[in-house]
Design an enzyme around this catalytic site. Structure first.
Site: not given
Ligand code: M6R
Length: 607
Positions: A2, A28, A75, A101-102, A479, A483, A486, A502, A602
């Site tokens: 928050c 924030r 938040w 906040n917390g 993962e 990262k 992307e 395989h 996002k």
């Molecule tokens: O909000 P969500 O966790 O449902 O989002 C899922 C994906 O769109 C999200 O994880 C996306 O792959 C990110 N850019 C990964 O870094």
């Protein structure tokens, strides 16, 4: 996460500076806004859900009088974003206004105790117990400072509290444990805020409150007091030299880096789950005939890690499934006995919500894990848990991945207990390790970031990467690869290491960089074989392994060494950190903006 702003001014209106301060804390994230002021001994609170400008206009907040006041952007972590749940919260006599906040871990027991004493609560927040607790302490005849101190000693969890009260109408009390709070001093007044950017237009002279400290602000300055023993703390002001823009990122160059560094603290918050909802979700999971773990992107990788955790700890088979594949693959077979646990940071991802709707139509039970209270996922789930990572602004998910896996680990442990699958000793030992996760992540960031930066430099021109891990580390590898791909746009592959022979091994040739995720545990001996296979084809081997792992070190060209004693089940949360840092530093070296990768949003809310 928050936003907090409080001020006592010699001249001028408090609300003007409060609303300006809150605007500067917008980054924030927030879902509701509220302000309290005192004028001629009268406390006034105005608050609502919505955007700052809208709430300020709707409730004519700028008309509020007084040169002392506090403001909050919320938040949500407990209770939906509504007017009653917005801060400030008041005590029964409406002489205390408090913002927070917390997360207060023990609010349920405190609330029950206060209810028995006749207190009435208006909201569903954890915060509201605090003004009532102070009110209760005041009844014993102590001063406001004494009451605040006593109340602080009773709460467990993370907090930045700010209190305004007609009992002492010319003071602001505040306190901090794990959630940030900064005091600022200018010629015209004294301030407190959750972050420096809110203070910069008024002053660059600040004092960061530390964990376990409270402070009393008056027009003459401030006094800092240790919560544990009431002793005074002497600490002078620090000059801030940040620009307003870099201050929003707390001096970090990008949100992504800030969010990677926030993980020790976001993980501590992820350990503060609400027990009753944790119990509820695990009870549902236990009853299902089949359990799907549904998600997209990074959240899907959390689900893959989750499936190992549920199997290894609770002996429960779960099926991780990519949201956009769910209907075609399982749509005809899901039904009343199926449980769908949807995991989504935003709670708004189109593919996930579409699959959830389908499952609900087939009478399946939908459960949720999300970072966003009030999101669509929270509304359509029978029960949900909030992962409590705070807003994530960088498009690449970082702190939300580690929190999701930690939440899933806690669910798996709870389920193991419910199903009687682990002995008391095993339960205790795993619980003890869970609590150490934030500290392992902190150690990794502190000790390994420079090493990872060197790796990023050495490999920044590599044209292709292969990420490999076995068992639960295949989730870490996936993962890490997401990262890197992307935000640096470098093509790469990720596979469970055993599967690489395989097919994927055919792309490995002289000079291809293979990143191996090699924690200690059941998979360790197998990963050695996979490293040898890739090495024999000329690959450059970069391994993430435990400190002192001589077997892996001998086979690797480069290593990043991780803290000892991390159980394999929890390794994704810690071992992903160097991979996040590698992606970040490589993107920066390539001159790319890691916060805004091309073609990505996002939250993907469209088909
Ligand atoms: O909000 P969500 O966790 O449902 O989002 C899922 C994906 O769109 C999200 O994880 C996306 O792959 C990110 N850019 C990964 O870094």
């Amino acid at each position: 996460m928050c936003g907090i702003f409080g001020c006592i001014l010699r001249e001028g209106s408090a609300v003007k500076q409060i609303t300006e301060g809150l605007k500067r804390l917008e980054y924030r994230g927030y879902d509701s806004v509220g302000v309290a002021t005192i004028d001629h001994g009268e406390l006034e609170i105005r608050k609502d859900a919505g955007k700052i400008e809208d709430v300020v206009a709707r409730h004519r907040i700028l008309d509020m009088k007084g040169s002392i006041g506090i403001g909050h952007t919320r938040w949500a972590t407990h209770g939906a974003p509504t007017m009653v749940n917005a801060h400030p919260h008041a005590d029964g006599s409406r002489s205390i206004a408090l913002i927070h906040n917390g997360v207060i871990e023990n609010y349920m027991e405190l609330k029950e105790e206060l209810l028995e004493k006749g207190h009435e609560f208006k909201s569903r927040t954890d915060t509201e117990v605090m003004p009532h607790l102070i009110e209760e302490e005041l009844k014993t005849g102590v001063s406001l400072q004494g009451a605040f101190l006593r109340a602080l000693r009773r709460v467990r969890g993370s907090y930045a509290f700010v209190v305004l009260s007609t009992v002492e109408p010319d003071k602001i009390y505040c306190a901090r444990n794990e959630s940030p709070l900064v005091i600022g001093v200018s010629e015209n007044g004294v301030y407190c805020a959750s972050d420096v950017p809110a203070l910069l237009p008024y002053t660059n002279k600040v004092n960061y409150l530390r964990n376990g400290e409270m402070a009393v602000l008056t027009l003459n300055g401030y006094q800092i007091i240790k919560i544990s023993d009431g002793s005074t703390v002497e600490r002078g002001l620090t000059d801030i030299t940040w620009s307003p823009e870099s201050a929003e990122k707390l001096g970090y160059t990008h949100y992504m880096l800030k969010e990677i560094h926030e993980q020790p603290s976001s993980l501590r918050d992820a350990l503060r789950l609400q027990e009753r909802y944790l119990n509820l979700l695990t009870t549902f999971l236990d009853r299902g005939k089949e359990v799907f773990l549904l998600a997209a992107g990074t959240s899907y990788h959390s689900c893959i890690a989750g499936s190992y955790l549920f199997s290894r700890l609770a002996r429960l088979t779960t099926v991780p499934i990519i949201s956009s594949e769910f209907i075609e693959r399982y749509g005809s077979s899901v039904g009343i006995d199926s449980i769908v646990l949807a995991v989504s940071q935003s709670g708004e991802t189109y593919d996930t919500l579409k699959a959830v709707d389908y499952a609900r139509m087939r009478a399946s039970t939908v459960l949720g894990i999300t970072n966003t209270v009030g999101s669509t996922l929270t509304r359509v789930s029978r029960a949900y848990l909030i992962q409590q990572s705070g807003p994530e602004i960088g498009v690449a998910a970082t702190k939300t991945f580690t929190s999701q896996v930690l939440v899933l680990a806690q669910m798996a442990l709870k389920l193991a207990k419910l199903r009687g699958k682990l002995s008391q000793d095993e339960l205790d030992e795993f619980q003890e390790k869970l609590l150490r996760v934030p500290e392992w992540v902190e150690e990794t960031i502190n000790k390994q970031e420079e090493r990872v930066k060197e790796l990023a430099k050495t490999h920044m021109d590599d044209r292709f990467f292969v990420f490999l891990g076995r068992g639960i580390s295949s989730a870490t590898a996936l993962e890490g690869r997401l990262k890197l791909m992307e935000i640096t746009y470098v093509p790469s592959l990720a596979y469970p290491a055993g599967e690489s022979k395989h097919g994927p091994i055919s792309v490995v040739e002289d000079g291809v960089s293979c990143i191996f995720v090699c924690p200690q545990g059941d998979s360790h001996s197998h990963i050695l074989g996979s490293i040898m296979e890739m090495k024999a084809r000329g690959a450059k081997i970069i391994s993430i392994c435990e400190e002192g792992d001589e077997q892996v070190k001998k086979l690797s060209d480069e290593v990043v060494e991780m803290p000892r004693e991390i159980p394999e089940e929890l390794s994704p949360i810690v071992y992903v950190v160097p991979l996040q840092l590698l992606a970040y530093h490589m993107a920066v070296l390539k001159g790319l903006d890691p916060d805004k990768p091309r073609n990505l949003a996002k939250s993907v809310t469209v088909p």
